[in-house]
Design a protein around this motif. Structure first.
Motif, PDB file in Angstrom:
ATOM      1  N   THR A   1       0.826  -1.205   0.000  1.00  0.00           N
ATOM      2  CA  THR A   1       0.000   0.000   0.000  1.00  0.00           C
ATOM      3  C   THR A   1       0.864   1.261   0.000  1.00  0.00           C
ATOM      4  OG1 THR A   1      -0.302  -0.295   2.392  1.00  0.00           O
ATOM      5  CG2 THR A   1      -2.039  -1.130   0.957  1.00  0.00           C
ATOM      6  N   SER A   2       0.365   2.344   0.567  1.00  0.00           N
ATOM      7  CA  SER A   2       0.922   3.664   0.246  1.00  0.00           C
ATOM      8  C   SER A   2       1.820   4.279   1.304  1.00  0.00           C
ATOM      9  CB  SER A   2      -0.231   4.642  -0.007  1.00  0.00           C
ATOM     10  OG  SER A   2      -0.957   4.870   1.194  1.00  0.00           O
ATOM     11  N   VAL A   3       1.985   3.637   2.454  1.00  0.00           N
ATOM     12  CA  VAL A   3       2.712   4.286   3.550  1.00  0.00           C
ATOM     13  C   VAL A   3       3.972   3.503   3.878  1.00  0.00           C
ATOM     14  CG1 VAL A   3       1.354   3.130   5.354  1.00  0.00           C
ATOM     15  CG2 VAL A   3       2.463   5.308   5.853  1.00  0.00           C
ATOM     16  N   PHE A   4       5.078   4.225   4.076  1.00  0.00           N
ATOM     17  CA  PHE A   4       6.361   3.623   4.418  1.00  0.00           C
ATOM     18  C   PHE A   4       7.222   4.704   5.063  1.00  0.00           C
ATOM     19  CE2 PHE A   4       6.960   5.565   0.335  1.00  0.00           C
ATOM     20  CZ  PHE A   4       8.282   5.988   0.282  1.00  0.00           C
ATOM     21  N   SER A   5       8.396   4.304   5.544  1.00  0.00           N
ATOM     22  CA  SER A   5       9.290   5.266   6.205  1.00  0.00           C
ATOM     23  C   SER A   5      10.662   5.253   5.560  1.00  0.00           C
ATOM     24  CB  SER A   5       9.433   4.940   7.698  1.00  0.00           C
ATOM     25  OG  SER A   5       8.239   5.187   8.398  1.00  0.00           O
ATOM     26  N   VAL A   6      11.386   6.358   5.758  1.00  0.00           N
ATOM     27  CA  VAL A   6      12.790   6.431   5.344  1.00  0.00           C
ATOM     28  C   VAL A   6      13.643   6.788   6.554  1.00  0.00           C
ATOM     29  CG1 VAL A   6      12.336   7.009   2.935  1.00  0.00           C
ATOM     30  CG2 VAL A   6      12.489   8.845   4.619  1.00  0.00           C
ATOM     31  N   VAL A   7      14.813   6.182   6.621  1.00  0.00           N
ATOM     32  CA  VAL A   7      15.789   6.491   7.653  1.00  0.00           C
ATOM     33  C   VAL A   7      16.889   7.329   6.996  1.00  0.00           C
ATOM     34  CG1 VAL A   7      17.376   5.551   9.374  1.00  0.00           C
ATOM     35  CG2 VAL A   7      15.307   4.275   8.752  1.00  0.00           C
ATOM     36  N   PHE A   8      17.111   8.533   7.515  1.00  0.00           N
ATOM     37  CA  PHE A   8      18.103   9.418   6.915  1.00  0.00           C
ATOM     38  C   PHE A   8      19.515   9.016   7.334  1.00  0.00           C
ATOM     39  CE2 PHE A   8      14.353  11.814   6.072  1.00  0.00           C
ATOM     40  CZ  PHE A   8      14.658  12.600   4.968  1.00  0.00           C
ATOM     41  N   ASP A   9      20.468   9.357   6.498  1.00  0.00           N
ATOM     42  CA  ASP A   9      21.875   9.084   6.769  1.00  0.00           C
ATOM     43  C   ASP A   9      22.279   9.695   8.107  1.00  0.00           C
ATOM     44  OD1 ASP A   9      24.928  10.034   6.438  1.00  0.00           O
ATOM     45  OD2 ASP A   9      24.593   8.247   5.212  1.00  0.00           O
ATOM     46  N   GLU A  10      23.145   8.994   8.819  1.00  0.00           N
ATOM     47  CA  GLU A  10      23.522   9.424  10.167  1.00  0.00           C
ATOM     48  C   GLU A  10      24.188  10.790  10.199  1.00  0.00           C
ATOM     49  OE1 GLU A  10      26.200   6.584  11.750  1.00  0.00           O
ATOM     50  OE2 GLU A  10      27.672   6.777  10.138  1.00  0.00           O
ATOM     51  N   ARG A  11      24.703  11.263   9.073  1.00  0.00           N
ATOM     52  CA  ARG A  11      25.347  12.580   9.036  1.00  0.00           C
ATOM     53  C   ARG A  11      24.331  13.726   9.014  1.00  0.00           C
ATOM     54  NH1 ARG A  11      28.539  11.395   3.643  1.00  0.00           N
ATOM     55  NH2 ARG A  11      26.447  10.546   3.283  1.00  0.00           N
ATOM     56  N   ILE A  12      23.057  13.390   8.803  1.00  0.00           N
ATOM     57  CA  ILE A  12      22.014  14.412   8.700  1.00  0.00           C
ATOM     58  C   ILE A  12      21.288  14.518  10.031  1.00  0.00           C
ATOM     59  CG2 ILE A  12      19.921  15.116   7.495  1.00  0.00           C
ATOM     60  CD1 ILE A  12      20.936  13.516   5.078  1.00  0.00           C
ATOM     61  N   GLY A  13      21.373  15.670  10.660  1.00  0.00           N
ATOM     62  CA  GLY A  13      20.786  15.873  11.976  1.00  0.00           C
ATOM     63  C   GLY A  13      19.295  16.145  11.927  1.00  0.00           C
ATOM     64  N   ALA A  14      18.676  16.110  13.102  1.00  0.00           N
ATOM     65  CA  ALA A  14      17.227  16.275  13.215  1.00  0.00           C
ATOM     66  C   ALA A  14      16.754  17.619  12.677  1.00  0.00           C
ATOM     67  CB  ALA A  14      16.797  16.105  14.666  1.00  0.00           C
ATOM     68  N   ASP A  15      17.533  18.668  12.906  1.00  0.00           N
ATOM     69  CA  ASP A  15      17.098  19.995  12.457  1.00  0.00           C
ATOM     70  C   ASP A  15      17.007  20.066  10.937  1.00  0.00           C
ATOM     71  OD1 ASP A  15      19.852  19.698  12.264  1.00  0.00           O
ATOM     72  OD2 ASP A  15      20.285  21.807  12.713  1.00  0.00           O
ATOM     73  N   ARG A  16      17.946  19.413  10.257  1.00  0.00           N
ATOM     74  CA  ARG A  16      17.902  19.426   8.792  1.00  0.00           C
ATOM     75  C   ARG A  16      16.798  18.513   8.257  1.00  0.00           C
ATOM     76  NH1 ARG A  16      23.355  18.519   5.850  1.00  0.00           N
ATOM     77  NH2 ARG A  16      23.897  17.152   7.595  1.00  0.00           N
ATOM     78  N   ILE A  17      16.501  17.436   8.964  1.00  0.00           N
ATOM     79  CA  ILE A  17      15.387  16.582   8.544  1.00  0.00           C
ATOM     80  C   ILE A  17      14.068  17.344   8.653  1.00  0.00           C
ATOM     81  CG2 ILE A  17      14.095  14.481   9.090  1.00  0.00           C
ATOM     82  CD1 ILE A  17      16.736  13.227   9.993  1.00  0.00           C
ATOM     83  N   LEU A  18      13.900  18.101   9.739  1.00  0.00           N
ATOM     84  CA  LEU A  18      12.697  18.920   9.882  1.00  0.00           C
ATOM     85  C   LEU A  18      12.620  19.976   8.781  1.00  0.00           C
ATOM     86  CD1 LEU A  18      12.656  19.430  13.761  1.00  0.00           C
ATOM     87  CD2 LEU A  18      11.225  17.882  12.411  1.00  0.00           C
TER      88      LEU A  18
ATOM     89  N   LEU B   1       6.225   8.571   5.155  1.00  0.00           N
ATOM     90  CA  LEU B   1       5.601   9.153   3.972  1.00  0.00           C
ATOM     91  C   LEU B   1       4.345   8.382   3.605  1.00  0.00           C
ATOM     92  CD1 LEU B   1       8.762   9.606   1.713  1.00  0.00           C
ATOM     93  CD2 LEU B   1       7.647  11.363   3.104  1.00  0.00           C
ATOM     94  N   ASN B   2       3.314   9.101   3.216  1.00  0.00           N
ATOM     95  CA  ASN B   2       2.144   8.503   2.589  1.00  0.00           C
ATOM     96  C   ASN B   2       2.063   9.046   1.172  1.00  0.00           C
ATOM     97  OD1 ASN B   2      -0.617   7.191   2.489  1.00  0.00           O
ATOM     98  ND2 ASN B   2      -1.143   9.307   2.003  1.00  0.00           N
ATOM     99  N   ILE B   3       2.022   8.141   0.211  1.00  0.00           N
ATOM    100  CA  ILE B   3       1.946   8.549  -1.195  1.00  0.00           C
ATOM    101  C   ILE B   3       0.480   8.607  -1.603  1.00  0.00           C
ATOM    102  CG2 ILE B   3       2.652   8.024  -3.548  1.00  0.00           C
ATOM    103  CD1 ILE B   3       4.928   8.759  -1.552  1.00  0.00           C
ATOM    104  N   GLY B   4       0.105   9.736  -2.177  1.00  0.00           N
ATOM    105  CA  GLY B   4      -1.266   9.927  -2.620  1.00  0.00           C
ATOM    106  C   GLY B   4      -1.425   9.687  -4.105  1.00  0.00           C
ATOM    107  N   LEU B   5      -2.420  10.324  -4.694  1.00  0.00           N
ATOM    108  CA  LEU B   5      -2.743  10.093  -6.097  1.00  0.00           C
ATOM    109  C   LEU B   5      -2.235  11.198  -7.027  1.00  0.00           C
ATOM    110  CD1 LEU B   5      -6.347   8.599  -5.847  1.00  0.00           C
ATOM    111  CD2 LEU B   5      -4.193   7.405  -6.270  1.00  0.00           C
ATOM    112  N   GLU B   6      -1.319  12.017  -6.536  1.00  0.00           N
ATOM    113  CA  GLU B   6      -0.677  12.989  -7.422  1.00  0.00           C
ATOM    114  C   GLU B   6       0.195  12.256  -8.456  1.00  0.00           C
ATOM    115  OE1 GLU B   6      -0.724  14.744  -3.158  1.00  0.00           O
ATOM    116  OE2 GLU B   6      -0.149  12.846  -4.115  1.00  0.00           O
ATOM    117  N   ALA B   7       0.589  12.936  -9.498  1.00  0.00           N
ATOM    118  CA  ALA B   7       1.484  12.324 -10.489  1.00  0.00           C
ATOM    119  C   ALA B   7       2.797  11.934  -9.810  1.00  0.00           C
ATOM    120  CB  ALA B   7       1.757  13.296 -11.629  1.00  0.00           C
ATOM    121  N   THR B   8       3.241  10.709 -10.037  1.00  0.00           N
ATOM    122  CA  THR B   8       4.450  10.212  -9.383  1.00  0.00           C
ATOM    123  C   THR B   8       5.651  11.083  -9.701  1.00  0.00           C
ATOM    124  OG1 THR B   8       3.528   7.996  -9.702  1.00  0.00           O
ATOM    125  CG2 THR B   8       5.810   8.136  -8.972  1.00  0.00           C
TER     126      THR B   8
END
Length: 388
Positions: free
Chosen positions: A306-323, A366-373
């Motif tokens: 289905t449409s929902v999954f997660s990504v784990v960011f590289d350890e060099r990328i801090g929380a502030d930049r992910i936000l 992330l949840n992927i909707g029906l927008e153009a991929t």
């Protein structure tokens, strides 16, 4: 009776409309008071096979049609409806766990389910133990003489571990425990819960069945008549009335469920595979990808994704930049829930786990909707510019 005054005619009208109207749409029946033909028939009974309609709290034709269609979809014996997914979870807990019982719960379970266990059920004398979601047959060693219930959720919430439900169910049944499954991710169609050993399943119909982020409903579906009686006799006293209007929207959503799921699956896999190639991403947690824990079991037991999954960011990328990355997205809205037509992104920095999993402050769901991929991928790519 003699001619009625106008005030009475407002309530007891003699007006009549032609019979024989037929439509493709299920009518919306609203009502609290249910009328009986005879005084001897009056009574309260939640069981619609014994007494179809006794009070609006127990259902109208609209709500019962939705319940019947969900049971048919999931190949269960009966379905109960609740005002939301968390209501369905609560109904299962209150039916199968009592003071003094021991309950096994997957460590990757939906956050509010976990909170219910630790904040409410503990207070009521229920002993909850969280087990590693990928434990499989090794769960056997955790059973106690008073284990009454085992909660599964496959894939797990946020971190998407796929559970070996048949192995867990086999162990539970040897010890006389009920197996409950949160089957929301598969929409009740991509994972055959009862064929894989579950006794009771629930869904947040808010998600895929509703499909448009505009209703709140939950369902509890049971394997057999004995479980139907146990849950029904609990639900009778909880006052969990559902809106016939929301049920009408869910019935409409079911008509497009198949085409929406196929479109969402195809687009989500394209996005997930694109993200898996990005240097900013350490890991993609999508059950259909080998990088997700339990991927082999997903291939064995599931018929789709289905449409929902997660990504784990590289350890060099801090929380502030992910936000900052989430804030920079233009097509992905920021919000909870999933399964609707709009793409969503939400940081998952506060998940609770006993089992070592992934670094804190590194996961975005992330949840992927029906927008153009192509547009969604372009949006993710432009937002990654803030990651440096």
């Amino acid at each position: 009776m003699a001619s009625k005054r106008w005030e009475t005619r407002l309530i007891h009208s003699d007006a009549r409309i032609p019979a024989g109207f037929r439509s493709l749409a299920t009518p919306v029946f609203r009502g609290s008071t249910t009328l009986f033909e005879r005084a001897a028939d009056a009574g309260e009974d939640w069981n619609h096979e014994r007494a179809p309609y006794t009070y609006g709290l127990y259902g109208t034709p609209t709500t019962l049609e939705l319940a019947s269609r969900i049971a048919e979809l999931e190949q269960g014996a009966h379905t109960f409806l609740t005002p939301g997914g968390q209501g369905a979870i609560s109904l299962i807990w209150l039916t199968f766990a009592k003071a003094g019982d021991h309950v096994l719960v997957s460590d990757s379970v939906y956050g509010p389910n976990r909170a219910l266990a630790t904040k409410i059920l503990t207070r009521l004398g229920v002993n909850t133990e969280f087990y590693p979601p990928t434990i499989g047959a090794d769960i056997e060693r955790l059973f106690r003489p008073n284990t009454s219930l085992v909660w599964c959720e496959t894939p797990g919430s946020v971190t998407f571990e796929v559970q070996d439900v048949p192995a867990i169910a086999a162990a539970a049944h040897r010890h006389g425990a009920i197996v409950a499954l949160d089957n929301t991710w598969s929409a009740g169609v991509f994972f055959d819960a009862f064929a894989h050993g579950a006794d009771v399943t629930m869904q947040a119909l808010t998600k895929y069945v509703g499909g448009h982020s505009d209703l709140l409903l939950g369902s509890v579906t049971v394997r057999d008549e004995a479980l139907y009686e146990r849950i029904g006799s609990t639900l009778q006293f909880l006052g969990m009335a559902v809106s016939p209007d929301d049920c009408s929207l869910a019935l409409r959503g079911m008509q497009t469920l198949a085409v929406r799921l196929r479109a969402l699956e195809a687009s989500t896999l394209r996005v997930a595979r694109w993200l898996a190639e990005r240097p900013e991403i350490e890991r993609v947690l999508h059950p259909a990808l080998p990088s997700c824990p339990g991927h082999e079991i997903w291939r064995r037991d599931f018929t789709g994704s289905t449409s929902v999954f997660s990504v784990v960011f590289d350890e060099r990328i801090g929380a502030d930049r992910i936000l900052a990355f989430v804030d920079a997205l233009e097509l992905f809205e920021i919000g909870y829930s999933w399964g609707g037509v709009t793409s969503l992104a939400v940081p998952q920095f506060t998940i609770r786990r006993n089992t070592p999993s992934f670094r804190r402050n590194s996961i975005v769901r992330l949840n992927i909707g029906l927008e153009a991929t192509e547009d969604l991928i372009a949006d993710l790519e432009q937002a990654m510019a803030v990651l440096g």
